[in-house]
Design an enzyme around this catalytic site. Structure first.
Site, short mmCIF file in Angstrom:
data_model
loop_
_atom_site.label_atom_id
_atom_site.label_comp_id
_atom_site.label_asym_id
_atom_site.label_seq_id
_atom_site.Cartn_x
_atom_site.Cartn_y
_atom_site.Cartn_z
N CYS A 114 21.76 -52.39 77.58
CA CYS A 114 22.14 -53.07 76.33
C CYS A 114 23.39 -53.93 76.52
O CYS A 114 23.77 -54.66 75.60
CB CYS A 114 22.40 -52.05 75.22
SG CYS A 114 20.93 -51.14 74.80
N HIS A 255 27.89 -53.39 69.85
CA HIS A 255 26.47 -53.05 70.04
C HIS A 255 26.09 -52.02 68.97
O HIS A 255 26.82 -51.06 68.72
CB HIS A 255 26.29 -52.47 71.44
CG HIS A 255 24.91 -51.96 71.70
ND1 HIS A 255 23.79 -52.66 71.33
CD2 HIS A 255 24.48 -50.81 72.30
CE1 HIS A 255 22.71 -51.97 71.69
NE2 HIS A 255 23.10 -50.85 72.28
N ASN A 285 18.51 -50.18 66.90
CA ASN A 285 19.04 -50.63 68.18
C ASN A 285 18.02 -51.58 68.82
O ASN A 285 16.95 -51.15 69.26
CB ASN A 285 19.30 -49.42 69.08
CG ASN A 285 19.84 -49.80 70.44
OD1 ASN A 285 19.90 -50.98 70.80
ND2 ASN A 285 20.23 -48.79 71.21
N1 ACO Z 1 14.41 -36.16 63.32
C1 ACO Z 1 14.74 -34.91 63.00
N2 ACO Z 1 15.38 -34.07 63.84
C2 ACO Z 1 15.68 -34.55 65.05
C3 ACO Z 1 15.35 -35.85 65.45
C4 ACO Z 1 14.69 -36.67 64.54
N3 ACO Z 1 14.33 -37.93 64.81
N4 ACO Z 1 15.79 -36.03 66.73
C5 ACO Z 1 16.39 -34.89 67.10
N5 ACO Z 1 16.31 -33.99 66.09
C6 ACO Z 1 16.83 -32.63 66.06
C7 ACO Z 1 17.01 -32.05 67.44
O1 ACO Z 1 15.80 -31.51 67.93
C8 ACO Z 1 18.06 -31.00 67.20
O2 ACO Z 1 17.44 -29.87 66.64
P1 ACO Z 1 17.92 -28.39 67.04
O3 ACO Z 1 19.34 -28.32 66.58
O4 ACO Z 1 16.97 -27.53 66.29
O5 ACO Z 1 17.78 -28.33 68.53
C9 ACO Z 1 18.93 -31.63 66.11
O6 ACO Z 1 18.14 -32.64 65.50
C10 ACO Z 1 20.20 -32.24 66.64
O7 ACO Z 1 19.87 -33.04 67.77
P2 ACO Z 1 20.97 -33.83 68.55
O8 ACO Z 1 20.32 -34.50 69.71
O9 ACO Z 1 22.15 -32.95 68.83
O10 ACO Z 1 21.38 -34.93 67.45
P3 ACO Z 1 22.54 -35.94 67.49
O11 ACO Z 1 23.35 -35.80 66.27
O12 ACO Z 1 23.24 -35.96 68.81
O13 ACO Z 1 21.77 -37.33 67.37
C11 ACO Z 1 21.02 -39.18 68.70
C12 ACO Z 1 20.83 -37.72 68.37
C13 ACO Z 1 20.85 -39.98 67.42
C14 ACO Z 1 19.99 -39.62 69.71
C15 ACO Z 1 22.46 -39.40 69.24
O14 ACO Z 1 22.71 -38.47 70.27
C16 ACO Z 1 22.69 -40.77 69.77
O15 ACO Z 1 22.70 -41.73 69.03
N6 ACO Z 1 22.95 -40.88 71.07
C17 ACO Z 1 23.27 -42.17 71.68
C18 ACO Z 1 22.03 -43.01 71.74
C19 ACO Z 1 22.38 -44.34 72.28
O16 ACO Z 1 23.41 -44.89 72.00
N7 ACO Z 1 21.54 -44.89 73.11
C20 ACO Z 1 21.89 -46.12 73.70
C21 ACO Z 1 20.71 -46.78 74.06
S1 ACO Z 1 21.30 -48.25 74.79
C22 ACO Z 1 20.06 -48.97 75.69
O17 ACO Z 1 20.37 -49.40 76.79
C23 ACO Z 1 18.67 -49.02 75.15
#
Ligand code: ACO
Length: 330
Positions: A114, A255, A285
């Site tokens: 990204c 971003h 994103n």
């Molecule tokens: N809907 C409902 N529940 C969900 C979902 C969903 N879509 N996804 C995960 N959960 C659940 C998980 O299973 C977990 O459940 P559990 O507690 O029973 O195990 C709970 O929600 C919490 O999961 P986490 O992964 O800890 O959630 P978090 O608050 O960290 O959010 C997220 C996850 C949104 C992916 C976050 O970690 C994030 O944004 N990370 C960075 C992503 C990013 O910036 N990516 C860059 C991409 S850049 C590129 O080059 C494309």
């Protein structure tokens, strides 16, 4: 006489089809409230299956060329930052060039997660400063829906499709344009965010398809931890590099990966919300598309003025991170 790259044109495009959180509730085990509170995203734009990255790039580029008042044939070089090229080769840049220009110009794809557009802007700026190139089209275009696993709720809710394009042109003795950049890449974190199969490491096979390895895989928590450190670091480093401080920055265009990541940077720098552009709720994103989309939107809202100091900052797969400082205008 010193030459600097100034922005002569900016164009963006997002496909008309919208996928909102309620639509996703029908695809995976998720809900609107979880997505909004954990990511800030309400909806994203998704390209039709037959619409390619180069199609989106072309739409954004034509707007940027028109604003710059030039034709494709006036370009010297085309850089397309993308993680979802139409094909591994030929490059999306070559495909785009063929549509925009009657006569061949140089073109290349750039892949830096990204952060690709930040890299492309710095590379184009250096090429223009060298005096070897005068006008460069810098495009960020990604069709992330083509590598998103709509059976995996941890990634399916995050991504959308879009493209943005900038025409950069050399100008003598100007206070405007790209003032400086800060770029980093560290492959030690590469597996946090990867498209495992389809390259030389794991060529396509029946097994890779069955194991869904042609879709993006992400360790969300670790990527999050990296991002909340990397974005502020890049902002601080780039401002120091150009002899400025946060007080000199009129607008931050980060971003758009997760609202909580942006909020962490805003809190860290104690920034007034007016100085930060956020539109993740409507696009999700879109990888290299997020920054031009956000910048263009801010411009149309009257938040970008001639002479403003604008910082673009991103992080992504690689891992990569970086920032550009632009004095807006020409
Ligand atoms: N809907 C409902 N529940 C969900 C979902 C969903 N879509 N996804 C995960 N959960 C659940 C998980 O299973 C977990 O459940 P559990 O507690 O029973 O195990 C709970 O929600 C919490 O999961 P986490 O992964 O800890 O959630 P978090 O608050 O960290 O959010 C997220 C996850 C949104 C992916 C976050 O970690 C994030 O944004 N990370 C960075 C992503 C990013 O910036 N990516 C860059 C991409 S850049 C590129 O080059 C494309």
């Amino acid at each position: 006489m010193t030459k600097r790259a100034v922005v002569k044109g900016l164009g963006t495009y997002a496909p008309p089809r919208v996928l909102n959180n309620h639509d996703l509730e029908r695809l995976v085990d998720t809900n609107d409230e979880w997505i909004v509170t954990r990511t800030g995203i309400k909806e994203r734009h998704i390209a039709d299956p037959e619409e390619t990255t180069s199609d989106m790039a072309e739409k954004a580029s034509r707007i940027a060329l028109q604003e710059a008042g030039i034709e494709g044939d006036d370009l010297d070089f085309v850089i397309v930052a993308t993680n979802t090229p139409d094909t591994l080769f030929p490059s999306t840049a070559a495909r785009l060039e063929a549509r925009l220009c009657d006569h061949p110009v140089a073109g290349v794809d750039l892949q830096a997660g990204c952060t690709g557009l930040i890299y492309a802007i710095e590379m184009a700026s250096a090429m223009i400063q060298s005096g070897n190139f005068h006008r460069i089209l810098v495009v960020g275009a990604d069709k992330l829906s083509s590598i998103t696993d709509y059976q995996d709720r941890t990634t399916a809710v995050l991504f959308g499709d879009a493209a943005g394009a900038l025409v950069l042109e050399g100008q003598e003795s100007t206070e405007f344009g790209i003032l400086g950049s800060y770029l980093r890449a560290d492959g030690r974190g590469g597996d946090l965010l990867a498209l495992p199969a389809g390259g030389s490491r794991l060529p396509a096979s029946a097994a890779t398809v069955q194991e869904r390895l042609h879709f993006l895989k992400m360790n969300g928590n670790e990527t999050f931890r990296f991002a909340v450190k990397a974005m502020p670091e890049a902002v601080e480093k780039v401002l120091t590099k150009v002899g400025m401080t946060l007080d000199d920055m009129d607008l931050l265009v980060p971003h758009q990966a997760n609202l909580r990541i942006i909020d962490a940077a805003v809190r860290r720098f104690n920034l007034d919300p007016d100085r930060v552009v956020i539109n993740i709720e409507r696009y999700g994103n879109t990888s290299v598309g997020t920054i031009p989309l956000a910048l263009d939107e801010a411009r149309h809202q009257g938040r970008v003025h001639r002479g403003d100091v604008i910082v673009l900052v991103a992080f992504g797969a690689g891992l990569t991170w970086g920032a550009n400082v632009i004095r807006w205008g020409h």
